[in-house]
Design an enzyme around this catalytic site. Structure first.
Site, mmCIF file in Angstrom:
data_model
loop_
_atom_site.group_PDB
_atom_site.id
_atom_site.type_symbol
_atom_site.label_atom_id
_atom_site.label_comp_id
_atom_site.label_asym_id
_atom_site.label_seq_id
_atom_site.Cartn_x
_atom_site.Cartn_y
_atom_site.Cartn_z
ATOM 1 N N ARG A 173 -3.804 -10.005 5.146
ATOM 2 C CA ARG A 173 -4.198 -10.022 3.737
ATOM 3 C C ARG A 173 -3.028 -9.493 2.889
ATOM 4 O O ARG A 173 -2.673 -8.338 3.018
ATOM 5 C CB ARG A 173 -5.441 -9.147 3.555
ATOM 6 N N LYS B 119 0.803 -1.222 0.000
ATOM 7 C CA LYS B 119 0.000 0.000 0.000
ATOM 8 C C LYS B 119 0.834 1.270 0.000
ATOM 9 O O LYS B 119 2.016 1.280 0.348
ATOM 10 C CB LYS B 119 -0.977 -0.007 1.184
HETATM 11 C C1 7PJ Z 1 -8.328 -4.168 1.967
HETATM 12 C C2 7PJ Z 1 -9.379 -4.969 1.559
HETATM 13 C C3 7PJ Z 1 -7.990 -4.129 3.359
HETATM 14 C C4 7PJ Z 1 -9.793 -5.681 3.695
HETATM 15 C C5 7PJ Z 1 -8.537 -3.962 -0.155
HETATM 16 C C6 7PJ Z 1 -5.587 -3.013 -1.657
HETATM 17 C C7 7PJ Z 1 -6.909 -2.366 -1.784
HETATM 18 N N1 7PJ Z 1 -10.111 -5.730 2.407
HETATM 19 N N2 7PJ Z 1 -9.495 -4.821 0.211
HETATM 20 N N3 7PJ Z 1 -8.760 -4.902 4.171
HETATM 21 N N4 7PJ Z 1 -7.802 -3.557 0.883
HETATM 22 N N5 7PJ Z 1 -10.483 -6.407 4.585
HETATM 23 O O1 7PJ Z 1 -5.457 -4.228 -1.510
HETATM 24 O O2 7PJ Z 1 -4.594 -2.234 -1.737
HETATM 25 O O3 7PJ Z 1 -7.091 -3.435 3.830
HETATM 26 S S1 7PJ Z 1 -8.312 -3.475 -1.796
#
Ligand code: 7PJ
Length: 270
Positions: free
Chosen positions: A244, A210
């Protein structure tokens, strides 16, 4: 949790997985299979780009991106599939095809989302975002006390879920790194994340590749792994239960090493 983007404008996969009009390809399966081999227990499929300023995707487009990938992975791999979506119809269809979890960056805030998610019976991750949509969330993020405000928001969403028939035993919470937050906000949120443990629900954290890492280190998106692993270690120490990420193998080692130190023993595989 390994990230599988099936969007044409995904910033970090370099558009390699998705091609408009093409059937969901080998590439999707290969990417998912390699993440499972590297130790991912969950694959998070996303068909809507939520990077800052991204435009809306139509319902049909989102269904066409997500469902074939879900079906393919369900058929070929032994892994829990999570659906990164805010769209009620996507929840319903994905549950019908065997998805194991819903992951909503809008915390079931869209019309009909609470009822649709409740009807699936699936676990749900509720994420905090300031601002209503990824299109406007980075305009002027402001907090007096970010941890308290993120905690209040998540507590309210948990209550809304319980009222809609989604019990606490089905909920996970995520502070939402990068969603309506400046660099300083993100750094404080991570540094003080242990305060969110008082919410009493499992915490999921996503910082992988990020902008906060790019800003802190002055690194482009393809040079953020080491910085990202530092955030993973800190998140695990502060109570995160699911991480994640795009880079599964490196992350699994970082998590296992952190847990080995925390438990002062060589534990099971993460
Ligand atoms: C997140 C997400 C996060 C959860 C994305 C990216 C943007 N779901 N979906 N937490 N970020 N739960 O992956 O940079 O931080 S999309």
């Amino acid at each position: 949790m390994g990230i599988l983007n099936v969007t044409p404008d995904s910033f970090s996969d370099g558009n390699t997985l998705y091609q408009a009009g093409q059937p969901v390809a080998e590439k999707v399966l290969r990417r998912a299979a390699s993440m499972v081999e590297e130790g991912a227990k969950i694959i998070d499929i996303g068909g809507e780009s939520t990077r800052p300023g991204a435009s809306d995707v139509s319902l049909q487009e989102e269904l066409d991106r997500v469902l074939p990938a879900l079906e393919l992975i369900q058929r070929e791999l032994d892994v829990i599939v999570s659906i990164d979506s805010s769209t009620p119809q996507v929840f319903t269809e994905a549950a019908r095809l065997g998805a194991g979890m819903l992951n909503d960056v809008r915390a079931l805030g869209r019309d009909g989302a609470l009822a649709a998610a409740a009807a699936t019976g699936l676990p749900v991750c509720l994420m905090h975002m300031q601002g209503n949509t990824p299109a406007d969330m980075q305009l002027a993020p402001h907090y007096e006390d970010i941890i308290a405000e993120v905690g209040d928001f998540l507590r309210q969403r948990v209550t809304a879920c319980e009222q809609a028939g989604i019990g606490r035993d089905r909920l996970l919470l995520d502070p939402g790194f990068g969603f309506g937050k400046t660099l300083e906000h993100n750094l404080r949120l991570l540094n003080q994340m242990q305060r969110l443990q008082s919410l009493g629900l499992p915490l999921l954290v996503g910082t992988s590749r990020k902008t906060m890492i790019g800003q802190a280190l002055d690194r482009p998106v393809d040079q953020r792994l080491a910085g990202g692993l530092a955030t993973v270690v800190m998140a695990v120490e502060r109570g995160a239960k699911i991480i994640r990420v795009h880079d599964v193998a490196a992350t699994v080692d970082a998590v296992r090493m952190t847990e080995a130190v925390m438990m002062e023993t060589k534990g099971e595989q993460a």
